[in-house]
Write an enzyme that holds these catalytic residues in place. Structure first.
Site, mmCIF file in Angstrom:
data_model
loop_
_atom_site.group_PDB
_atom_site.id
_atom_site.type_symbol
_atom_site.label_atom_id
_atom_site.label_comp_id
_atom_site.label_asym_id
_atom_site.label_seq_id
_atom_site.Cartn_x
_atom_site.Cartn_y
_atom_site.Cartn_z
ATOM 1 N N THR A 178 26.473 37.336 37.754
ATOM 2 C CA THR A 178 27.072 38.516 38.585
ATOM 3 C C THR A 178 26.543 39.741 37.674
ATOM 4 O O THR A 178 25.940 39.543 36.573
ATOM 5 C CB THR A 178 28.595 38.317 38.426
ATOM 6 O OG1 THR A 178 28.800 38.593 36.761
ATOM 7 C CG2 THR A 178 29.211 37.032 38.912
ATOM 8 N N GLU A 323 29.213 34.287 43.461
ATOM 9 C CA GLU A 323 29.925 32.993 43.082
ATOM 10 C C GLU A 323 30.048 32.043 44.371
ATOM 11 O O GLU A 323 30.506 30.958 44.355
ATOM 12 C CB GLU A 323 31.410 33.261 42.726
ATOM 13 C CG GLU A 323 31.598 34.074 41.623
ATOM 14 C CD GLU A 323 31.407 35.404 41.449
ATOM 15 O OE1 GLU A 323 30.787 35.992 42.241
ATOM 16 O OE2 GLU A 323 32.040 35.903 40.283
ATOM 17 N N LYS A 423 46.192 52.784 45.708
ATOM 18 C CA LYS A 423 47.504 52.532 45.781
ATOM 19 C C LYS A 423 48.321 53.769 46.058
ATOM 20 O O LYS A 423 48.493 54.418 44.968
ATOM 21 C CB LYS A 423 47.828 51.563 45.013
ATOM 22 C CG LYS A 423 49.086 50.839 45.123
ATOM 23 C CD LYS A 423 49.324 49.520 44.797
ATOM 24 C CE LYS A 423 50.428 48.748 45.560
ATOM 25 N NZ LYS A 423 50.617 47.443 45.033
ATOM 26 N N TRP A 428 48.885 50.434 50.399
ATOM 27 C CA TRP A 428 47.392 50.544 50.459
ATOM 28 C C TRP A 428 46.660 51.324 51.286
ATOM 29 O O TRP A 428 46.978 51.159 52.342
ATOM 30 C CB TRP A 428 46.810 49.103 50.218
ATOM 31 C CG TRP A 428 47.051 48.063 48.888
ATOM 32 C CD1 TRP A 428 47.358 48.792 47.919
ATOM 33 C CD2 TRP A 428 46.985 46.883 48.691
ATOM 34 N NE1 TRP A 428 47.445 48.013 46.724
ATOM 35 C CE2 TRP A 428 47.142 46.811 47.508
ATOM 36 C CE3 TRP A 428 46.677 45.877 49.698
ATOM 37 C CZ2 TRP A 428 47.181 45.284 46.833
ATOM 38 C CZ3 TRP A 428 46.970 44.564 48.907
ATOM 39 C CH2 TRP A 428 47.007 44.331 47.764
HETATM 40 P P1 ADP Z 1 27.881 42.889 42.916
HETATM 41 O O1 ADP Z 1 29.041 42.906 41.990
HETATM 42 O O2 ADP Z 1 26.563 43.089 42.436
HETATM 43 O O3 ADP Z 1 28.221 43.620 44.236
HETATM 44 P P2 ADP Z 1 28.258 40.251 44.443
HETATM 45 O O4 ADP Z 1 26.781 40.273 45.225
HETATM 46 O O5 ADP Z 1 28.623 39.163 43.924
HETATM 47 O O6 ADP Z 1 27.615 41.368 43.349
HETATM 48 O O7 ADP Z 1 29.179 41.159 45.305
HETATM 49 C C1 ADP Z 1 29.957 40.590 46.079
HETATM 50 C C2 ADP Z 1 30.933 41.523 46.751
HETATM 51 O O8 ADP Z 1 30.406 42.463 47.761
HETATM 52 C C3 ADP Z 1 31.905 41.061 47.552
HETATM 53 O O9 ADP Z 1 33.032 40.172 46.744
HETATM 54 C C4 ADP Z 1 32.531 41.977 48.360
HETATM 55 O O10 ADP Z 1 33.438 42.892 47.361
HETATM 56 C C5 ADP Z 1 31.427 42.682 48.570
HETATM 57 N N1 ADP Z 1 30.844 42.357 49.918
HETATM 58 C C6 ADP Z 1 29.805 41.420 50.322
HETATM 59 N N2 ADP Z 1 29.604 41.480 51.571
HETATM 60 C C7 ADP Z 1 30.283 42.190 52.009
HETATM 61 C C8 ADP Z 1 30.651 42.653 53.388
HETATM 62 N N3 ADP Z 1 29.774 42.044 54.422
HETATM 63 N N4 ADP Z 1 31.530 43.609 53.555
HETATM 64 C C9 ADP Z 1 32.222 44.234 52.450
HETATM 65 N N5 ADP Z 1 32.066 44.057 51.460
HETATM 66 C C10 ADP Z 1 31.091 42.958 51.116
#
Ligand code: ADP
Length: 529
Positions: A178, A323, A423, A428
């Protein structure tokens, strides 16, 4: 009673061999450090087998961009029964070193575009004994790295007729960390089985809709969620692959889209906003491109609308995270913008639910927000060598850290990351929805919402904006515009204009960095009402 099908494991070499046997002449075009290579799946298959035949360790690392050699590496390493850690060159150097050292292997594959980075990291990588430089022999650089070996020497030493060993499909294939937005990066170890099933499902009709008629531009780095599965989509669906190396430069990507007859291209919204702007400025079209795949953060509605209206290009919109290997839910919508804006439905192979603070399932009424959880074939059940870092609920669902609402028909509406929600007075405000509303103002190019502490309401939204070049939106313009879209109590307490927003290692808005700006006084909000 067991079925009587053959035992044919879901492993990555089967994907490559499928491509090599059935689409052997399909092109893979690779750009990197002044080198342009046109190869095909038959050649990639031969070279991956050769390389696989000389690998003997349990784990290898790569610190590299999207090139054909990196593509070969995914198959050679995993097919030899080892794990490939795809280190992310966009992470802060200390975090790159941490992930490589934590994984603990002794051989790192680098390329000419990561050489300088590897040289600077070397003192922090005491376990690395050998650096394999993925470059042609005549381009081998002079370097102080210990045991720098040319990748092509390994290929030449290998055996193209070597047969992939039998691997348990549950074995680890790729290790991906991550980006450490909350603490030290944590490793997701993708199995062969999870990776193959994810690629099968997300590449299919309700996802990317891939076929051998497609040409894919591999924009996302191979080190981020397996490059969104493109290394596997290519040979699995027989699609042409175009690998742009390290460059995400808009004019270059545009040139590739036209020159290589790209039909589908994935990336974060920032890429697509840039491309749209470029096409508008230069009055160019997008050739054969008929769909973009947008993931990683919420794409602005205005952007999807413009692609559809001006170019007939459909946005496939997907949600996923490190993940979940890559995509997990996708919106399959031909031209329905309202549907495109949602994060779509889970693809076969995983399920979603939302829960309240007590862990109880929240209603799927399209309105009630809850913590998003997911489970399925390709979802992480734990972190690599971190038994202390629990990511699952007691009943086996991965907690995503996202807040979402789910429609009765299971359509996902991502509202925010839990930590980004504002918040206010116990209610929210979705920073994502507010950003999206601000982006609908034509004079606004980029938008970010942060929560700022408030004595009465606990938190109130601060809106940070980048104006479109040549435009001069005022606070009053923005407030008037927002008032037509969001409830009055969502209106930001302050608006600050900046020249650019900070981007994280995957090209997404880096809110942690922005919060730091606020702390350092680099952003000074002032009350506007
Ligand atoms: P990073 O921490 O670099 O962003 P990740 O690729 O694991 O690493 O990020 C996943 C997160 O990105 C998701 O948990 C969500 O919050 C956000 N995300 C991914 N795809 C979307 C989407 N289509 N729309 C909104 N948020 C998204």
């Amino acid at each position: 009673m067991l079925g009587l099908n053959q035992d044919y494991p879901l492993t990555l070499p089967t994907v490559l061999e499928h491509g090599a046997a059935n689409y052997g002449c399909t092109e893979v075009v690779s750009f990197g450090h002044g080198e342009t290579v046109r190869t095909d799946y038959a050649a990639i298959g031969r070279r991956a087998r050769r390389l696989g035949s000389v690998l003997g360790q349990e784990m290898y690392g790569s610190l590299a961009w999207n090139t054909f050699r990196h593509l070969e590496l995914f198959y050679a390493v995993s097919g030899a029964g080892a794990v490939l850690h795809t280190a992310n060159p966009r992470l802060p150097p200390a975090q790159i070193a941490y992930t490589i050292d934590f994984a603990g292997y002794n051989t790192l594959f680098i390329d000419l575009d990561t050489l300088a980075l590897a040289e600077s990291l070397q003192p922090q990588l005491p376990k690395i004994e050998t650096y394999i430089v993925m470059a042609p022999r005549d381009a081998m650089p002079a370097t102080d790295l210990p045991n720098a070996v040319c990748y092509e020497d390994l290929i030449d030493a290998g055996d193209a007729d070597w047969v992939w060993p039998t691997i348990d499909e549950r074995s680890g294939a790729v290790l991906c960390f991550t980006s450490g937005t909350t603490g030290a990066p944590k490793g997701a170890l993708y199995s062969h089985r999870g990776t193959v099933l994810n690629a099968l499902s997300t590449g299919g009709g309700n996802g990317w809709g891939l076929s051998a008629n497609d040409a894919i531009l591999a924009v996302p780095g191979f080190f981020h969620c397996n490059g969104w599965q493109i290394p596997f989509f290519g040979p699995m669906y027989g699609a042409k692959l175009v690998l742009p190396g390290r460059s995400a430069d808009t004019p270059f990507l545009h040139r590739l889209i036209i020159q290589e007859s790209i039909s589908v291209a994935p990336g974060v919204p920032t890429i697509w906003l840039g491309l749209l702007e470029h096409c508008r400025e230069t009055q160019q079209d997008l050739g054969r491109l008929n769909r973009i795949f947008s993931g990683g953060s919420a794409p602005p509605a205005a952007m999807m609308e413009a692609y559809l209206r001006d170019f007939g290009i459909r946005t496939i919109h997907g949600w996923g995270m490190t993940e979940t290997t890559a995509g997990s839910t996708m919106s399959f919508a031909l031209d329905d913008l309202a549907k495109m804006r949602t994060q779509g439905k889970p693809l076969y192979g995983n399920e979603i639910r939302i829960v309240d603070e007590t862990g109880k399932a929240a209603p799927r009424d399209g309105k009630t927000p809850g913590s998003l959880q997911v489970r399925g074939h390709w979802v992480a059940g734990g972190y690599f060598r971190r038994p202390d870092a629990v990511c699952q609920s007691p009943d086996g669902w991965l907690d995503t850290g996202d807040i979402a609402a789910i429609d009765p028909d299971n359509t996902l509406h991502l509202l925010d990351r839990a930590k980004d929600m504002v918040k206010s007075g116990g209610e929210w405000i979705s920073s994502q929805a507010l950003e999206e509303a601000a982006l609908r103002l034509p004079s606004v190019q980029e938008a970010a919402v942060l929560a700022i502490p408030h004595p009465k309401w606990q938190e109130r939204p601060l809106l940070v904006l980048v104006a479109r070049p040549g435009a001069n939106p005022t606070e009053a313009d923005v407030i008037t515009h927002l008032s037509q879209i969001v409830p009055k109590w969502w209106l930001p307490d302050a608006i600050v204009f900046v020249d650019a927003l900070p981007l994280g290692p995957t090209g997404k808005l880096a809110k942690t960095e922005l919060r730091q700006w606020l702390k350092d006084g680099r952003l000074s909000p002032y009350p506007i009402r």
